[in-house]
Design a protein around this motif. Sequence first.
Motif, PDB file in Angstrom:
ATOM      1  N   ALA A   1      -6.858   3.477  -7.522  1.00 44.17           N
ATOM      2  CA  ALA A   1      -5.581   2.913  -7.047  1.00 44.17           C
ATOM      3  C   ALA A   1      -5.033   3.344  -5.638  1.00 44.17           C
ATOM      4  CB  ALA A   1      -4.536   2.965  -8.320  1.00 44.17           C
ATOM      5  N   VAL A   2      -5.209   4.640  -5.614  1.00 45.79           N
ATOM      6  CA  VAL A   2      -4.876   5.490  -4.392  1.00 45.79           C
ATOM      7  C   VAL A   2      -5.667   4.971  -3.221  1.00 45.79           C
ATOM      8  CG1 VAL A   2      -4.509   7.689  -3.393  1.00 45.79           C
ATOM      9  CG2 VAL A   2      -3.705   7.410  -5.540  1.00 45.79           C
ATOM     10  N   THR A   3      -6.840   5.057  -3.310  1.00 46.82           N
ATOM     11  CA  THR A   3      -7.969   4.324  -2.338  1.00 46.82           C
ATOM     12  C   THR A   3      -7.509   3.127  -2.147  1.00 46.82           C
ATOM     13  OG1 THR A   3      -9.538   5.708  -3.462  1.00 46.82           O
ATOM     14  CG2 THR A   3     -10.375   4.051  -1.977  1.00 46.82           C
ATOM     15  N   ILE A   4      -7.194   2.020  -2.940  1.00 50.52           N
ATOM     16  CA  ILE A   4      -6.904   0.727  -2.634  1.00 50.52           C
ATOM     17  C   ILE A   4      -5.580   0.682  -1.661  1.00 50.52           C
ATOM     18  CG2 ILE A   4      -6.026  -1.449  -3.672  1.00 50.52           C
ATOM     19  CD1 ILE A   4      -7.978  -1.090  -5.688  1.00 50.52           C
ATOM     20  N   GLY A   5      -4.497   1.519  -2.221  1.00 48.98           N
ATOM     21  CA  GLY A   5      -3.427   1.641  -1.444  1.00 48.98           C
ATOM     22  C   GLY A   5      -3.510   2.117   0.024  1.00 48.98           C
ATOM     23  N   GLY A   6      -4.433   2.974   0.053  1.00 47.07           N
ATOM     24  CA  GLY A   6      -5.070   3.341   1.449  1.00 47.07           C
ATOM     25  C   GLY A   6      -5.358   2.278   2.365  1.00 47.07           C
ATOM     26  N   TYR A   7      -6.262   1.628   1.702  1.00 41.09           N
ATOM     27  CA  TYR A   7      -6.888   0.445   2.355  1.00 41.09           C
ATOM     28  C   TYR A   7      -6.044  -0.683   2.711  1.00 41.09           C
ATOM     29  CZ  TYR A   7     -11.557   2.382   1.785  1.00 41.09           C
ATOM     30  OH  TYR A   7     -13.000   3.178   1.802  1.00 41.09           O
ATOM     31  N   LEU A   8      -5.029  -1.026   1.994  1.00 39.75           N
ATOM     32  CA  LEU A   8      -3.648  -1.924   2.068  1.00 39.75           C
ATOM     33  C   LEU A   8      -3.267  -1.445   3.379  1.00 39.75           C
ATOM     34  CD1 LEU A   8      -2.850  -2.934  -1.376  1.00 39.75           C
ATOM     35  CD2 LEU A   8      -3.941  -4.369   0.153  1.00 39.75           C
TER      36      LEU A   8
ATOM     37  N   GLY B   1      -3.093  -3.692   6.778  1.00 43.27           N
ATOM     38  CA  GLY B   1      -1.896  -4.289   7.055  1.00 43.27           C
ATOM     39  C   GLY B   1      -1.375  -3.795   8.477  1.00 43.27           C
ATOM     40  N   SER B   2      -1.579  -2.546   8.675  1.00 43.85           N
ATOM     41  CA  SER B   2      -1.217  -2.111  10.086  1.00 43.85           C
ATOM     42  C   SER B   2      -2.035  -2.748  11.177  1.00 43.85           C
ATOM     43  CB  SER B   2      -1.324  -0.412  10.231  1.00 43.85           C
ATOM     44  OG  SER B   2      -2.550  -0.060   9.939  1.00 43.85           O
ATOM     45  N   VAL B   3      -3.484  -2.764  11.077  1.00 51.70           N
ATOM     46  CA  VAL B   3      -4.380  -3.489  12.021  1.00 51.70           C
ATOM     47  C   VAL B   3      -3.959  -5.014  12.066  1.00 51.70           C
ATOM     48  CG1 VAL B   3      -6.687  -3.956  12.238  1.00 51.70           C
ATOM     49  CG2 VAL B   3      -6.174  -1.757  11.546  1.00 51.70           C
ATOM     50  N   ILE B   4      -3.714  -5.644  11.027  1.00 58.18           N
ATOM     51  CA  ILE B   4      -3.306  -7.115  11.194  1.00 58.18           C
ATOM     52  C   ILE B   4      -1.910  -7.153  11.962  1.00 58.18           C
ATOM     53  CG2 ILE B   4      -2.601  -8.938   9.725  1.00 58.18           C
ATOM     54  CD1 ILE B   4      -4.702  -8.150   7.724  1.00 58.18           C
ATOM     55  N   THR B   5      -1.080  -6.387  11.646  1.00 56.60           N
ATOM     56  CA  THR B   5       0.030  -6.434  12.488  1.00 56.60           C
ATOM     57  C   THR B   5      -0.094  -6.053  13.937  1.00 56.60           C
ATOM     58  OG1 THR B   5       1.496  -5.694  10.488  1.00 56.60           O
ATOM     59  CG2 THR B   5       2.429  -5.302  12.235  1.00 56.60           C
ATOM     60  N   ALA B   6      -0.641  -5.153  14.157  1.00 49.33           N
ATOM     61  CA  ALA B   6      -0.884  -4.692  15.508  1.00 49.33           C
ATOM     62  C   ALA B   6      -1.605  -5.692  16.286  1.00 49.33           C
ATOM     63  CB  ALA B   6      -1.634  -3.397  15.816  1.00 49.33           C
ATOM     64  N   VAL B   7      -2.797  -6.354  16.028  1.00 46.87           N
ATOM     65  CA  VAL B   7      -3.530  -7.385  16.517  1.00 46.87           C
ATOM     66  C   VAL B   7      -2.413  -8.528  16.711  1.00 46.87           C
ATOM     67  CG1 VAL B   7      -5.368  -8.967  16.399  1.00 46.87           C
ATOM     68  CG2 VAL B   7      -5.593  -6.521  15.901  1.00 46.87           C
ATOM     69  N   SER B   8      -2.001  -8.907  15.654  1.00 46.21           N
ATOM     70  CA  SER B   8      -1.062 -10.329  15.575  1.00 46.21           C
ATOM     71  C   SER B   8       0.124 -10.017  16.700  1.00 46.21           C
ATOM     72  CB  SER B   8      -0.571 -10.456  14.264  1.00 46.21           C
ATOM     73  OG  SER B   8      -1.779 -10.936  13.368  1.00 46.21           O
ATOM     74  N   GLN B   9       0.732  -8.976  16.790  1.00 45.52           N
ATOM     75  CA  GLN B   9       1.724  -8.864  17.820  1.00 45.52           C
ATOM     76  C   GLN B   9       1.348  -8.846  19.200  1.00 45.52           C
ATOM     77  OE1 GLN B   9       4.827  -8.321  17.348  1.00 45.52           O
ATOM     78  NE2 GLN B   9       5.340  -8.486  19.383  1.00 45.52           N
ATOM     79  N   THR B  10       0.110  -8.735  19.389  1.00 45.49           N
ATOM     80  CA  THR B  10      -0.482  -8.777  20.974  1.00 45.49           C
ATOM     81  C   THR B  10      -0.945 -10.149  21.347  1.00 45.49           C
ATOM     82  OG1 THR B  10      -2.739  -8.016  20.323  1.00 45.49           O
ATOM     83  CG2 THR B  10      -1.054  -6.384  21.187  1.00 45.49           C
ATOM     84  N   ALA B  11      -1.167 -11.153  20.396  1.00 40.15           N
ATOM     85  CA  ALA B  11      -1.427 -12.321  20.367  1.00 40.15           C
ATOM     86  C   ALA B  11      -0.191 -13.290  21.235  1.00 40.15           C
ATOM     87  CB  ALA B  11      -1.738 -13.237  19.178  1.00 40.15           C
ATOM     88  N   VAL B  12      -0.847 -13.743  22.429  1.00 42.84           N
ATOM     89  CA  VAL B  12       0.086 -14.634  23.063  1.00 42.84           C
ATOM     90  C   VAL B  12      -0.271 -16.163  23.431  1.00 42.84           C
ATOM     91  CG1 VAL B  12       1.208 -12.726  24.307  1.00 42.84           C
ATOM     92  CG2 VAL B  12      -0.889 -13.881  25.359  1.00 42.84           C
ATOM     93  N   VAL B  13       0.411 -16.994  23.647  1.00 39.29           N
ATOM     94  CA  VAL B  13       0.149 -18.442  24.045  1.00 39.29           C
ATOM     95  C   VAL B  13      -0.770 -18.228  25.143  1.00 39.29           C
ATOM     96  CG1 VAL B  13       0.675 -20.596  24.735  1.00 39.29           C
ATOM     97  CG2 VAL B  13       2.163 -19.249  23.053  1.00 39.29           C
TER      98      VAL B  13
ATOM     99  N   GLY C   1       0.912  -1.245   0.117  1.00 43.78           N
ATOM    100  CA  GLY C   1       0.022   0.056   0.039  1.00 43.78           C
ATOM    101  C   GLY C   1       1.156   1.365  -0.041  1.00 43.78           C
ATOM    102  N   THR C   2       1.900   1.207   0.732  1.00 40.87           N
ATOM    103  CA  THR C   2       2.912   2.282   0.636  1.00 40.87           C
ATOM    104  C   THR C   2       3.483   2.695  -0.506  1.00 40.87           C
ATOM    105  OG1 THR C   2       3.141   1.899   3.027  1.00 40.87           O
ATOM    106  CG2 THR C   2       4.710   3.375   2.035  1.00 40.87           C
ATOM    107  N   SER C   3       3.904   1.551  -1.237  1.00 40.24           N
ATOM    108  CA  SER C   3       4.560   1.862  -2.626  1.00 40.24           C
ATOM    109  C   SER C   3       3.537   2.273  -3.614  1.00 40.24           C
ATOM    110  CB  SER C   3       5.191   0.368  -2.966  1.00 40.24           C
ATOM    111  OG  SER C   3       4.273  -0.645  -3.309  1.00 40.24           O
ATOM    112  N   ILE C   4       2.355   1.868  -3.494  1.00 40.05           N
ATOM    113  CA  ILE C   4       1.289   2.423  -4.213  1.00 40.05           C
ATOM    114  C   ILE C   4       1.134   3.662  -4.046  1.00 40.05           C
ATOM    115  CG2 ILE C   4      -1.249   2.361  -5.020  1.00 40.05           C
ATOM    116  CD1 ILE C   4      -1.063  -0.568  -4.434  1.00 40.05           C
TER     117      ILE C   4
END
Length: 81
Positions: free
Chosen positions: A52-59, A63-75, A38-41
Amino acid sequence: MEKRIQDKLASLGKRCKKETPPFFKKLRTAGIVLAAIGTSILAAPIALPALAVTIGGYLILGGSVITAVSQTAVVEADCEE
């Protein structure tokens, strides 16, 4: 009230430092890749259509939401009740 907010922030910090399960590591990597695409777009040196710009913003957002939520997952065994 302020003490409870500090406790929650400290808990989140401890949670982010714990070991992340393998599935969420892969999901975190996928989120980083989506945000990079998304950033490269958005940073393209040529004029792109508005779609294309709208799609890049949504990506970037997804991506940032998925990354943040995945980082807080623990066993589950590491969770403190």
